[in-house]
Scaffold this active site. Structure first.
Site, short mmCIF file in Angstrom:
data_model
loop_
_atom_site.label_atom_id
_atom_site.label_comp_id
_atom_site.label_asym_id
_atom_site.label_seq_id
_atom_site.Cartn_x
_atom_site.Cartn_y
_atom_site.Cartn_z
N ASP A 1 0.81 -1.21 0.00
CA ASP A 1 0.00 0.00 0.00
C ASP A 1 0.84 1.27 0.00
O ASP A 1 2.06 1.22 0.17
CB ASP A 1 -0.98 0.01 1.19
CG ASP A 1 -0.40 -0.64 2.45
OD1 ASP A 1 0.85 -0.60 2.59
OD2 ASP A 1 -1.16 -1.18 3.25
N ASN B 1 -7.72 -2.88 13.80
CA ASN B 1 -9.10 -3.12 13.37
C ASN B 1 -9.22 -4.34 12.45
O ASN B 1 -10.25 -4.57 11.84
CB ASN B 1 -9.65 -1.87 12.66
CG ASN B 1 -8.87 -1.54 11.39
OD1 ASN B 1 -7.96 -2.28 11.01
ND2 ASN B 1 -9.20 -0.45 10.74
N HIS C 1 -7.45 -4.84 9.68
CA HIS C 1 -7.17 -4.62 8.25
C HIS C 1 -5.93 -5.39 7.78
O HIS C 1 -5.00 -5.63 8.55
CB HIS C 1 -7.10 -3.13 7.88
CG HIS C 1 -5.90 -2.39 8.35
ND1 HIS C 1 -5.91 -1.03 8.60
CD2 HIS C 1 -4.62 -2.77 8.63
CE1 HIS C 1 -4.72 -0.63 8.99
NE2 HIS C 1 -3.91 -1.67 9.02
N GLU D 1 -9.80 -2.13 4.63
CA GLU D 1 -10.38 -1.79 5.93
C GLU D 1 -11.67 -2.59 6.16
O GLU D 1 -12.25 -3.13 5.21
CB GLU D 1 -10.70 -0.29 5.96
CG GLU D 1 -9.49 0.62 5.76
CD GLU D 1 -8.59 0.73 7.00
OE1 GLU D 1 -8.57 -0.20 7.83
OE2 GLU D 1 -7.89 1.75 7.13
C1 F6R Z 1 1.42 -1.74 5.91
C2 F6R Z 1 0.10 -2.37 5.96
C3 F6R Z 1 -0.70 -2.37 7.21
C4 F6R Z 1 0.13 -2.72 8.45
C5 F6R Z 1 -0.72 -2.71 9.70
C6 F6R Z 1 0.10 -2.95 10.95
O1 F6R Z 1 1.98 -1.87 4.63
O2 F6R Z 1 -0.34 -2.85 4.97
O3 F6R Z 1 -1.76 -3.29 7.08
O4 F6R Z 1 0.70 -3.99 8.27
O5 F6R Z 1 -1.38 -1.48 9.82
O6 F6R Z 1 0.97 -1.88 11.15
P1 F6R Z 1 2.14 -1.96 12.23
O7 F6R Z 1 3.07 -3.01 11.78
O8 F6R Z 1 2.78 -0.60 12.19
O9 F6R Z 1 1.49 -2.27 13.52
#
Ligand code: F6R
Length: 269
Positions: free
Chosen positions: A83, A154, A156, A161
């Site tokens: 992303d 959440n 995702h 989302e």
């Molecule tokens: C990042 C991504 C997100 C993260 C998720 C966890 O490329 O796709 O889904 O993997 O938000 O983020 P952290 O690792 O910062 O807790």
């Protein structure tokens, strides 16, 4: 290689629980470097799906170390990141392009035209084609060999989302522009000096693209991830918890988590 302290099969997925995030990341880095080396031996390209955020940072540090100290070569590797914020300049230090340059791309012999991050500068009118093009590039490369995933609080995956879509529709979501969830915006506030500056939109690899990978490694660390891990692994399959959509392909999914992130599932099993 660090051994998990517990190994479970939950809803068909292999769940490995480690004493520390460092051990889980070592295992993930080892799987990736072994796939790269196997590919090189067989003269085959290896296509990686990569994640950003705090969770995979030690994995990239390890891969850079493997490159420097053991000569791990990225010559036969292509990467596709999950992303990118939208809009954002790739030069913005908070962009995921910058994150990847700093932690991996600038330090290994990965050709610039093989390190793909969705482009946060494409014009509005071109966003849809950009997502379609990204999915086509991955298909043309023969699909993702390994997809690395973190998970949001959440639930995702990528920036797919929570939504009220049916499961059938959710698992078909392609790479596209999305609105970020309030919890995602609040979690990103620390990187943007406050919530007001966090982009409200992002480009994300689609659920369909993620699920099509030949192997999926999901990492989650810390108590704050425990509810999302439990809802993904023990709850019903629902688009309201995107991590639960991984059940639909669970025979190729491995969860590498620490004890804190596993705390809720360990109370249940
Ligand atoms: C990042 C991504 C997100 C993260 C998720 C966890 O490329 O796709 O889904 O993997 O938000 O983020 P952290 O690792 O910062 O807790």
């Amino acid at each position: 290689m660090p051994k998990p302290i517990r190994r479970l099969t939950l809803a068909g997925a292999d769940v490995k629980i480690y004493t520390s995030a460092a051990s889980a990341c070592e295992e993930a880095a080892h799987s990736i470097s072994a796939a790269i080396e196997d590919g090189a031996r067989l003269g085959k390209k290896v296509v990686l799906g990569l994640a950003t955020g705090a969770t995979p940072e030690p994995i990239y540090a390890r891969l850079v170390e493997d490159h420097r100290e053991r000569g791990l070569s990225f010559e036969n590797v292509s990467t596709y990141n999950l992303d990118e914020y939208y809009p954002i300049s790739p030069l913005d230090p908070r962009s995921y392009r910058s994150y990847m340059e700093q932690r991996l791309f600038a330090h290994v012999n990965l050709a610039p035209n093989r390190a793909h991050v969705l482009d946060g500068t494409v014009p509005d009118s071109f966003v849809k084609q950009h997502g379609e093009q990204f999915d086509r590039w991955i298909l043309d490369e023969g699909g993702l060999d390994i997809q690395l995933l973190g998970i949001g609080r959440n639930g995702h995956i990528g920036f797919n989302e929570p939504s009220n879509l049916s499961v059938d529709r959710a698992v078909e979501l392609p790479t596209r522009l999305v609105d970020l969830h309030p919890m995602t915006i609040s979690d990103a506030a620390k990187d943007f000096d406050g919530e007001e500056s966090v982009p409200r939109h992002a480009l994300t690899m689609g659920v369909a693209t993620i699920l099509a990978a030949r192997s999926i490694l999901v990492l989650a660390f810390g108590e704050r991830k425990a509810p999302a891990v439990a809802r993904s692994l023990l709850g019903p399959i629902t688009a309201e918890v995107p991590g639960s959509l991984l059940h639909t392909v669970s025979n190729k999914v491995t969860w590498l988590i620490d004890q804190a992130a596993a705390s809720e599932i360990l109370r249940e099993v």
